[in-house]
Structure formats: C-alpha cells, structure tokens
Scaffold this motif. Structure first.
Motif, mmCIF file in Angstrom:
data_model
loop_
_atom_site.group_PDB
_atom_site.id
_atom_site.type_symbol
_atom_site.label_atom_id
_atom_site.label_comp_id
_atom_site.label_asym_id
_atom_site.label_seq_id
_atom_site.Cartn_x
_atom_site.Cartn_y
_atom_site.Cartn_z
ATOM 1 N N PHE A 402 71.957 -26.974 72.702
ATOM 2 C CA PHE A 402 72.503 -28.093 73.475
ATOM 3 C C PHE A 402 72.218 -27.942 74.975
ATOM 4 O O PHE A 402 72.482 -26.879 75.551
ATOM 5 N N HIS A 403 71.638 -29.000 75.584
ATOM 6 C CA HIS A 403 71.521 -29.099 77.043
ATOM 7 C C HIS A 403 70.862 -27.877 77.678
ATOM 8 O O HIS A 403 71.427 -27.223 78.547
ATOM 9 N N ARG A 404 69.653 -27.577 77.225
ATOM 10 C CA ARG A 404 68.986 -26.383 77.752
ATOM 11 C C ARG A 404 67.788 -26.769 78.611
ATOM 12 O O ARG A 404 67.101 -27.751 78.341
ATOM 13 N N ALA A 405 67.550 -25.979 79.642
ATOM 14 C CA ALA A 405 66.412 -26.219 80.520
ATOM 15 C C ALA A 405 65.405 -25.078 80.448
ATOM 16 O O ALA A 405 64.316 -25.169 81.010
ATOM 17 N N ALA A 414 69.730 -31.828 71.640
ATOM 18 C CA ALA A 414 70.586 -31.544 70.487
ATOM 19 C C ALA A 414 72.015 -31.890 70.851
ATOM 20 O O ALA A 414 72.401 -31.853 72.032
ATOM 21 N N THR A 415 72.808 -32.218 69.848
ATOM 22 C CA THR A 415 74.235 -32.450 70.071
ATOM 23 C C THR A 415 74.924 -31.090 70.207
ATOM 24 O O THR A 415 74.331 -30.058 69.875
ATOM 25 N N THR A 425 68.890 -41.471 71.970
ATOM 26 C CA THR A 425 70.251 -41.120 71.553
ATOM 27 C C THR A 425 70.908 -40.221 72.605
ATOM 28 O O THR A 425 72.081 -40.390 72.952
ATOM 29 N N TRP A 426 70.123 -39.274 73.098
ATOM 30 C CA TRP A 426 70.650 -38.396 74.152
ATOM 31 C C TRP A 426 71.106 -39.202 75.360
ATOM 32 O O TRP A 426 72.220 -39.032 75.862
ATOM 33 N N ASN A 427 70.250 -40.099 75.808
ATOM 34 C CA ASN A 427 70.589 -40.875 77.001
ATOM 35 C C ASN A 427 71.831 -41.741 76.775
ATOM 36 O O ASN A 427 72.644 -41.909 77.673
#
Ligand SMILES: [Fe+2]
Ligand SMILES: [Fe+2]
Length: 481
Positions: A402-405, A414-415, A425-427
């Motif tokens: 989730f939320h990785r850079a 990913a959720t 979907t993310w946006n």
C-alpha cells in the motif's frame, strides 16, 4: 580513560577523552557555531528562552545515565557519548566474521561507511526541522516538554554522527559535517536525503505517528549499525538507542492517549458507531477512521526508508562487516549468509507473492519484516483501549504494498488490504485510506495550545505517569513571554 562518566570540562561534553584529542576537539569547536546557528534558524520556533525540564546524559551507565533539570534549549549540553568499549569485541558477521573489531576505518570500506554515517546523520536534524512549528500548538506543557526532549536529543544524534565524520574521515568528513547543516527538510533545492524526512509534520497526531513509526525505523537502522565491525560506530549507536527508546515511548503513549480520549468521548454520549465520523468529530475528538488514515500514511512512508527489498548495497555492507542484522549476535546461523535464502514479497504476474531470494541481497526485506513485527505491538495496545471501551473497530497496519514509492510495489497501487487496483480506482478511493485535505483541516482545527499546568487539550487524555515521576500539575516548561 573513564568511559562511564561524561567530562563536562570542555565546551563539548564527552566520554571520548576529547581534551586530549586536540585536533578533533578543534574541529568540533569549529563546527559548533554553525550548529548553534542551525538550531536558532531551524530548531523549535519560539520557546528558546523558556526553561524546559529536560534530561541530560551524565554517564552512559544504563542504570542511571540521565539527570533532569530546567534548561534553556540553547544551553542544552549537546555532547559526544559512546557506550563503553567491549573488551575483545569481534566483527559479528560478514566476510571478516570473528576477526577483531576495527578501531580505525578500514581503507577498503571507507566510502561505504562514510555514506551510511552521513545518511543516518541527515535524518537527525531533519526531524527537528519537520517538528519546529509544533511548539505553538502543544496540547499540554507535558507534551511540549516531550517534543523539546526529542528535539534536543535528535540534535545530539547529529553531534554523534558528526564526531565520527570529524574524527575518522579527515577533510571529506568535515565537508560532510558542514553539508549536514546545509540541507533542509522539504527544501526544493537542497532537501534532506530520505523521502519521509522531507514530509511535513503538520499536527500533533502526525508527530506521535512520526515518533512511533519513523523513529522506529531509526531504531532498526541503529540496531543494525550497532552490530558494525567498525567499533566506534557500534558504540555510538548503542548509546543513541537508549535515547531513541524515549522517542518511541512518546509516539506510542501519544497515540494511546488520543485513542483513549476518543473512546471516552464516544462513550460519554453513547456513540454506537465509531465510524460515524461527523458525530464523533462534533465531540471535538479525532475519530478512529482518521487515526487509521494517519497510521496508513506514516507506516507506508516509513517502510520506504528500508530501501529496495532486494539490494546489492545491503549485501555489500553486510559482507564488509559494516551493517548487520537486527539482533545479529542473537541469531543462530553462520553470520555469513553465503548459501541462505529469505522469502521476499514480490509482484509476480500481477500478484503479490513470497519468493525465496539469496538472504544476502534480501537484508533490507528482513530488517523491514523485523520492523513490522515491532510496529505491531502498538496495535495490540491501542486496540485493547478500543475494545475495553466496548467498540469493535480495530487499528491495523496496512499491507506493505500500500502507498509505496520505493521498492517492489512503487509502480502499482494496492488497497490497505493488499488488493491490487488500477490508477482510476486509486485516484477515486485514496482519500478513504490516506488523510485528505479535509481531514487535515479538521485535525488542525483542534490544535489550539494548552499552556496551563496540569491541563490538556480536549482531544487527548493526560498521561498515566509524569516525566521523572512528577505530579500531574508539574510545570514542565516555564514559558517566558
Ligand atoms: Fe535520532
Ligand atoms: Fe529519534
């Protein structure tokens, strides 16, 4: 040389016999004014003339290393403190496993060592810069004091790394020491080196999340460096860990107190559904779903600090005997990892799967797993507060995808449950999982300072015990106006 007690006779308190190490003393005294300028420009905004009830290290004896007293922050005695030298210490891992630990920098590993010290050093002033505005909105004098304690100690951690650079790396070490004062958190031209240390810490919930999650990354890195075959680095990190423990305590208890207060407020008026955000916010406390979002943000930002799951740099640092594993000496294996494997989470054909990789290149993944386990302890404590109040909601760590850079999952979305989703979907949904501007605005609206002794902002509970066992109405900061 007396390693246990700190010499306060020079300008720079130390237990490394600086008074007889004229060259290094001179170099550090030369760096000192720049540090003080940095502190006054980028350290806590305001309160520099206030008396703060701070602990200062006077020995490195783990049973009693600190004393508490009122100090003005600019008068805090930042010093050089190393844990005692262990007799006959050997390099505990890597190609030189079992050989005597180095007391000087081994020439072939010089560049790698310097880089690791600089990266660690860069995080220390960065967090002070990130937190510099928080004094103005502290929820109590107790919290204000804890913030400043963390800040002065991060300043000391910078001194710790600068000492190593000045003593062991000559001219380029001095240049790096100057650069550490030049970079600025969040600066477009000259940012700090790591992502999480350029993010804003806009409010006190962020501060608690930062000290829980990001200082804990610091703990893991310091533990790995405390294993180092380069003994002065090992000893430095061992003492830093004693201070770091307080930072994570501030985070863990801070979040506990926020959760506690929210649960109490909900119970007082009989809120049945803790996910009824509007109803909870109307009580002037932070709803649990928003706390979860903040947690998602800070945990995922902190995971990025571990770097790529598979990394030849990590393998090289281990082979070289420079950076070990968490609790290396307690692990039962060959400490060389020539043939071992380690399961790494990877994206395989559009799915998240565990894949065995050579353990040497998977060291970042391993340290990150150790970190996740350490983080999970907080969830247990916070969830106990929630369940004791009779609510079924649970705070959880989001999936590592989730939320990785950085690393394996940087290019996908990913959720928090680890379900892969497309960009659209993310946006559309990311504000369900990460703090939105509106969430930030709501939290900001609660951040009104409380400076009366023994009083606390209505969104946070008082602590169970005072610092240094002081009573609830103790004046932790004497604010001068
Ligand atoms: Fe630190
Ligand atoms: Fe810290």
């Amino acid at each position: 040389m007396n390693y246990m007690h700190v010499d306060y006779s020079t300008k720079i308190p130390n237990n490394v016999n600086l008074s007889e190490d004229r060259q290094v003393l001179k170099a550090l005294e030369g760096w000192h004014p720049g540090y003080m300028n940095w502190w006054s420009d980028m350290g806590p905004d305001g309160f520099q003339q206030s008396l703060v009830y701070l602990r200062t290290a006077y020995s490195v004896d783990p049973r009693g290393w600190a004393k508490f007293d009122y100090v003005k922050m600019p008068d805090y005695r930042w010093g050089i403190l190393l844990a005692p030298q262990e007799e006959n210490r050997v390099i505990p891992f890597g190609e030189d496993f079992g050989k005597p630990a180095w007391q000087e920098v081994p020439g072939e590993h010089r560049a790698m060592l310097r880089r690791l010290i600089v990266i660690q050093g860069d995080t220390e002033p960065a967090s002070v810069e990130q937190q510099r505005h928080l004094g103005k909105t502290a929820p109590s004098l107790y919290d204000l004091r804890n913030l400043f304690q963390v800040n002065v100690e991060e300043g000391r951690h910078l001194w710790a790394m600068v000492y190593l650079l000045q003593k062991y790396f000559g001219r380029d070490g001095r240049e790096e020491a100057d650069e550490l004062l030049r970079r600025r958190s969040g600066d477009a031209d000259s940012p700090r080196m790591l992502g999480a240390f350029n993010e804003a810490t806009p409010d006190w919930l962020s501060f608690f999340m930062f000290t829980y999650f990001t200082d804990r990354d610091g703990k893991m890195q310091l533990h790995s460096l405390a294993q180092s075959g380069f003994d002065p680095l090992s000893r430095t990190c061992r003492f830093m860990l004693t201070e770091e423990a307080h930072h994570m305590f501030v985070g863990e208890t801070g979040i506990s107190r926020v959760v506690q207060r929210t649960c109490e407020a909900m119970r007082e008026v009989g809120v049945a559904d803790p996910a009824d955000i509007a109803k909870v916010r109307a009580l002037g406390v932070i709803d649990l779903p928003t706390i979860q979002k903040k947690l998602n943000l800070h945990y995922s930002l902190s995971l990025d600090l571990f770097g790529s799951e598979v990394s030849t740099n990590a393998a090289n640092a281990f082979n070289a005997g420079i950076k070990g594993r968490y609790r290396e000496t307690q692990i039962e294996d060959d400490h060389r990892l020539q043939n071992a494997t380690y399961p790494v989470l990877k994206l395989v054909g559009g799915e998240i799967k565990r894949v065995d990789e050579p353990a040497l290149t998977a060291l970042n993944m391993r340290l990150r797993d150790d970190y996740t386990q350490d983080c999970a302890k907080g969830m247990l404590r916070w969830n106990k507060i929630i369940s004791s109040a009779g609510y079924g909601i649970k705070l959880t760590l989001p999936n590592v995808a989730f939320h990785r850079a950085i690393g394996e999952f940087r290019d996908i979305h990913a959720t928090p449950d680890g379900v892969l989703i497309d960009d659209a979907t993310w946006n559309r949904r990311q504000s369900e999982w990460l703090p939105s501007t509106a969430d930030g605005d709501f939290i900001a609206s609660l951040m009104t300072p409380v400076t009366e002794t023994g009083k606390f902002a209505p969104w946070i509970s008082p602590p169970k015990v005072g610092i240094d066992n002081k009573p609830g109405d103790f004046e932790y900061v004497k604010i001068e106006t």
